[in-house]
Design an enzyme around this catalytic site. Sequence first.
Site, short mmCIF file in Angstrom:
data_model
loop_
_atom_site.label_atom_id
_atom_site.label_comp_id
_atom_site.label_asym_id
_atom_site.label_seq_id
_atom_site.Cartn_x
_atom_site.Cartn_y
_atom_site.Cartn_z
N CYS A 131 0.84 -1.21 0.00
CA CYS A 131 0.00 0.00 0.00
C CYS A 131 0.87 1.26 0.00
O CYS A 131 2.07 1.21 0.26
CB CYS A 131 -0.94 -0.02 1.20
SG CYS A 131 -2.35 1.10 1.03
N LYS A 133 1.95 4.06 1.59
CA LYS A 133 3.03 4.54 2.45
C LYS A 133 4.11 3.50 2.70
O LYS A 133 5.18 3.81 3.20
CB LYS A 133 2.47 5.02 3.79
CG LYS A 133 2.29 6.51 3.91
CD LYS A 133 1.54 7.13 2.75
CE LYS A 133 0.09 6.71 2.75
NZ LYS A 133 -0.68 7.03 1.55
N CYS A 203 -3.98 -0.62 -5.54
CA CYS A 203 -4.98 0.03 -6.40
C CYS A 203 -4.47 0.16 -7.83
O CYS A 203 -3.31 0.52 -8.07
CB CYS A 203 -5.34 1.39 -5.83
SG CYS A 203 -6.10 1.28 -4.19
N GLU A 454 -5.61 12.69 2.72
CA GLU A 454 -5.87 12.74 1.28
C GLU A 454 -7.33 13.10 1.04
O GLU A 454 -8.21 12.67 1.78
CB GLU A 454 -5.56 11.39 0.63
CG GLU A 454 -4.10 11.04 0.63
CD GLU A 454 -3.81 9.70 -0.02
OE1 GLU A 454 -2.64 9.47 -0.34
OE2 GLU A 454 -4.75 8.90 -0.18
N SER A 480 -5.07 11.81 -2.97
CA SER A 480 -4.81 10.44 -3.38
C SER A 480 -4.29 10.46 -4.81
O SER A 480 -4.60 11.37 -5.59
CB SER A 480 -6.10 9.62 -3.31
OG SER A 480 -5.99 8.44 -4.07
#
Length: 568
Positions: A131, A133, A203, A454, A480
């Site tokens: 993910c 970070k 994503c 975000e 984002s």
Amino acid sequence: MTKKSSIKTGHRRYSRLVTETNSRAASRGMLYGVGFKKDDFKKSQVGIASTWGNVTPCNMHINDLADHTARGIKKAQGMPLIFGTITVSDGISMGTEGMKYSLVSREVIADSIETVVGCQCYDGLIAIGGCDKNMPGCLIAIARLNRPAVFVYGGTILPGRYKGKNVDIVSIFEAVGKEAAGKINQSELEEVESCAIPGAGSCGGMYTANTMASAIEALGMSLPGSSSQEAVSKEKILDCEKAGEAVLHLIEKNICPLDILTREAFENAITVVMALGGSTNAVLHLLAMAHAAKVKLELDDFLRIGHKSPVLADLKPSGKYLMTDFIKIGGLPPLMKVLLEEGLINGECLTVTGKTIRENLENVTHFKKDQDIVHSLEYPIKKTGHLIVLRGNLARDGAVAKISGKEGEYFKGKARVFNSEEEALEKILDGTIVKGDVIVIRYEGPKGGPGMREMLSPTSAIMGKGLGKDVALITDGRFSGGSHGFVIGHITPEAQEGGLLAIVENGDKITIDILKRSIDLELSEDQVKKRKSNLKIPEIRYKRGVLAKYSKTVSSASLGAVTDLDIN
């Protein structure tokens, strides 16, 4: 144990501190307990930092990848030791108080990896991230430790399917806006949310995870191709195994991260991010990673490099295609080869293969001519970079916009001011926000949030409501990688620090000029002084715990929102 070792150069540089001489018998005893045999003490110890967590699809498979990585290390005659660090889900926490912990997690990840590797005296490190970070958090730790290391990207998710079309996480956020605007019904919204996330992986557009994975490959800190592989694939398994072998080679040659993380390498990464149309978060994270690597990198470097760096990839959120489509045509290596041949990146930079960028790309084949995902340099999507640094009285120290060319280059409107993301989202969804408004979301910066949330929920609602070209949104928070539209974030100084954003009132005129790189509040100096004299900055609500500590130690977004700025 023998006092003298016949190891190769670079091997056991650190681990010998806990394995050699009789005084380390207890240390060896503990290692016997985790599965060591006598001969294993002659091997280099390699830590594998796993960001596994069942809290998000991005990381639900990372422990499997860690096991494959361990096999590669063993194959190269090293000794793998897997340990965990945290991950959080931006997609789940987005739009809630929980999102304040997202950027904080970058620091927790970096600190925890540094802590384990430093304490355990590992000779090398492989960090596996999924993910957003995870990537910069792992690289910050790798740079601080400066011992042989490789980063492995967990890989991208496959797209979901809805009514014959690909959908992803941003499709859900935008469906919320469409439902509010009456464009779809409740049942259709529920159908989208139920099918958009089909399994493991990050994503699927050129959002922050894929952006940062690509930037890290361009930096030379992951193996060629690592950033453009599907999470559940044979290629990703092979990437892990090869990384395990590669780190032992780095240990033997004593090639360390700071040999790779040079200023030229960061410039390569910025160029690649521009070519991909990547996330604004790349600015924040590359600044932080450069700080950890002791490389001088500033906001204006993004502006300078952007002047000569075209946008070539037609990837979501601004474009049409997903990461899986990019993978099918060859992924990042062919794109980097194009940039290298045109002199846009430095081919002499060293990488974790032990070879240079140029050497890594030597046998890479070009994209096929019949694809339209990556445009040619003759016909780019945008002739210059899409990540724009703006300055003006509203952003004396800088602000960051992602302008693909579809949003327009000028906006002037009346301010609609909100002191939190939630307030703004409510008014977007209920129809209060109308054409010509400049939505101002403040007290969401690194200190003021705290945590610099975000703004994917508001930006997606704007797009879903059909206002993408009719309103602007500015904030001292961030966006984002899935956000698009006429949006400007990272405004510094932030409102919590007394930046001009704090004195904006409803109805004030704000002008944003992309060509002039400016963002200004139309107020006279006398009006500014009067408002500042009456300004009362709200207190930070968090008095204890990680958010309180973060707010006290974090630097400006223009410096990467790092938490160790003043220690040295």
